[in-house]
Each structure stands twice: as C-alpha cells, then as structure tokens.
Design an enzyme around this catalytic site. Structure first.
Site: not given
Length: 313
Positions: A143, A158-165, A182, A207, A248
């Site tokens: 994924h 990253g987790e679903s909904g983190v902003g990859k797309s 996806d 998506e 850093r």
C-alpha cells in the site's frame, strides 16, 4: 502480499521475440516456463543426459549446428530422438539456421515445438534470459503511492488518510510523474533493485477523499504518468507527535530491507498543518540523489563545526 512462484506462457515469449514457428507442439502457446535458465545442449547431443533439466528452453546455435553437420544421418536421428523424447518446452534455432530434417522428424514424432530466430545466439540468449527473469521475478504488492521526483523513484507510505494522494497531486502539478496510487506492485530485477508499477486494473486512477476517483492521465496529460520506475527511497508520512524526537541533522541514513530483501533508504516525515509536504518530498528526493553522488550535507556541516571548534580551542 506475495504471489509466490510465477510462470510465463511460451506463446508470450514467441510473440515478444517474434519467433518463427517451424513445428507446433501440443497446446504450445500455453506451455508454462518457470525457470530463467536456457540450455545449449552440447553434452546431450553427445549422449550425456545426466542432470538434464527438462523445464529449460533448448537453444541450438552455430556451434551445435556445426557439430551436428559432422554426424551421419543415423547419428543425428538418434541424438534428436533422445533429446526431444524429454518433455522440453521448445527447441529454438538461432542465426536463422536451417533445421536438420532429422530434428523436424523427431519433433513431429515426440510432438515438440521448434522455433527459429534470425538473431545471433549470444545476444538472443542474453535478451531471452533477461526477459524470463523479468516475467518470473519475485514480486510483492504494498500500500502506498509511487512517484518519480527529479528522476528518483520515491515510494510514499503512511497510514490511510495521512495525505499520500494529496501530496502526489501537488507533485504532479509541479511536473513530476506518478506510477501507482494505493497499490504498488514491486518486482526484484536481475540487478538486485526493485521495479515498481501499478496493477493494470487501477493504473492511472487515484482516489481523493471528498472528490472520489479521478483519472490522472485525462486530467493532467501523458506527461503526468509513467508505467514503471525503480524504487530509490522510501518516504514515510506520519502524524506529528510533539513528544517524538525527530532527526534534525540526518547524519545517519536509516535503511530498510523489508521489501524483498532490497536495502532502501527510509526518510520519515512528520505531518502537521502548515507544512508544505510536496516541497519536502522534492528536497528529500534531491538530497537522496546528492548522497548517492557522495555528498552528505549533514556530515560536511558536522566536520566544519568540529574544525571550527578545534581552531577555537
């Protein structure tokens, strides 16, 4: 997700290399090939069949052809009868050489496929093995979003909904190209690298929450997409944690070998409102290329600081 053992049909190889069909074996197009090795049957033509692998394609070039020319007709008949009695996928004749009549007779007797190419033996064999390796290479699906950024293959996870797309859309608007959204299919190449592509069913689609599915190729044009790309780095997006300690300086590069055992640099990017993630991804890609060329800004800065400290002391 691993798909296990792979095979490729002989018909696909025939089509790929435009091989001439001299004799058709039974259901030859659907014969599965499951090994990258190709057999030039020097020893079998001498009568030695110990450790003879019947799953390999057979290939006769100028050397084998010249050796067979010095045999009598009865000897050639015997050798081809022995050779083609084994359930080999096919026999390929290179350099456009004329097949021996004894070969064709035994191919008909044992119902074996005989093919021919005009290419030289060494060049054709190299290309064939490379193609078989590509078809049979170990592969997995993960994924994430796969992008080409300044020539670097960046796998965004990253987790679903983190902003990859959303990051991918901004990168596309900046002129970079998307390979997959996806689901990212990866396969191991003969060079020990990972090549990423998208499943055929969802290729070029993305998506976006609140908007739905969009066709990247139609919205942004052919310049926004790419079929496959080598993976050069992994970029992980995670929600910002005020209690976490983030690197850093970046003195030490973190590597991961969880993808088919290939060691890839991993950069973790904390996500919070106000951060321009597309710009950060661009810098991460350029910095990764810079490091591959032997330049490490964090190390150089540390050395300068140490030198300044030594001088002051």
């Amino acid at each position: 997700m691993s798909d296990g053992q792979y095979s490729v049909k002989l018909g696909k190889i025939i089509e790929e290399f435009q091989l001439e069909i001299l004799h058709k074996g039974l259901d030859y197009e659907n014969v599965p090939l499951s090994t990258v090795d190709v057999n030039r049957p020097g020893l079998p033509l001498c009568g030695f069949f110990e450790h003879f692998d019947t799953e390999r394609l057979l290939m006769i070039g100028l050397t084998e052809h010249t050796y067979l020319e010095d045999m009598s007709q009865d000897q050639r008949t015997k050798r081809f009868d022995q050779l083609l009695s084994y359930p080999v996928p096919a026999l390929i004749i290179t350099r456009g050489l004329e097949p021996f009549s004894e070969c064709m007779e035994m191919a008909a007797k044992h119902n074996r496929t005989v093919l021919r190419t005009e290419k030289e033996t060494a060049a054709f064999m190299s290309a064939l093995i490379s193609s078989l390796y590509s078809h049979l290479a170990p592969r997995i699906t993960r994924h994430g979003v796969m992008m080409e950024v300044y020539g670097e293959g960046v796998m965004i996870q990253g987790e679903s909904g983190v902003g990859k797309s959303e990051v991918a859309i901004e990168l596309i608007k900046r002129g970079h190209r998307i390979i997959a959204d996806d689901a990212v299919e990866m396969k191991l190449t003969e060079r020990g690298t990972l090549m990423a592509t998208s499943p055929e069913l969802i290729r070029h689609y993305m998506e976006l929450r609140g908007i739905g599915v969009v066709d990247i190729r139609r919205l942004f044009g052919m310049g926004a997409i790419k079929t496959e790309q080598q993976i050069d780095m992994i970029l992980k997006l995670e929600p910002w944690d005020d209690k976490a300690m983030y690197d850093r300086l970046g003195l030490e590069t973190v590597y991961s070998d969880e993808l088919l055992g290939v060691s890839l640099p991993v950069v973790t990017i904390p996500v919070k409102p106000g951060r321009n993630l597309a710009s950060i991804v661009e810098v991460a890609a350029m910095n990764n290329r810079n490091r591959k060329m032997g330049h490490n800004a964090a190390l150089e800065l540390t050395m300068r600081m140490d030198e300044q400290f030594n001088q002051s002391m």
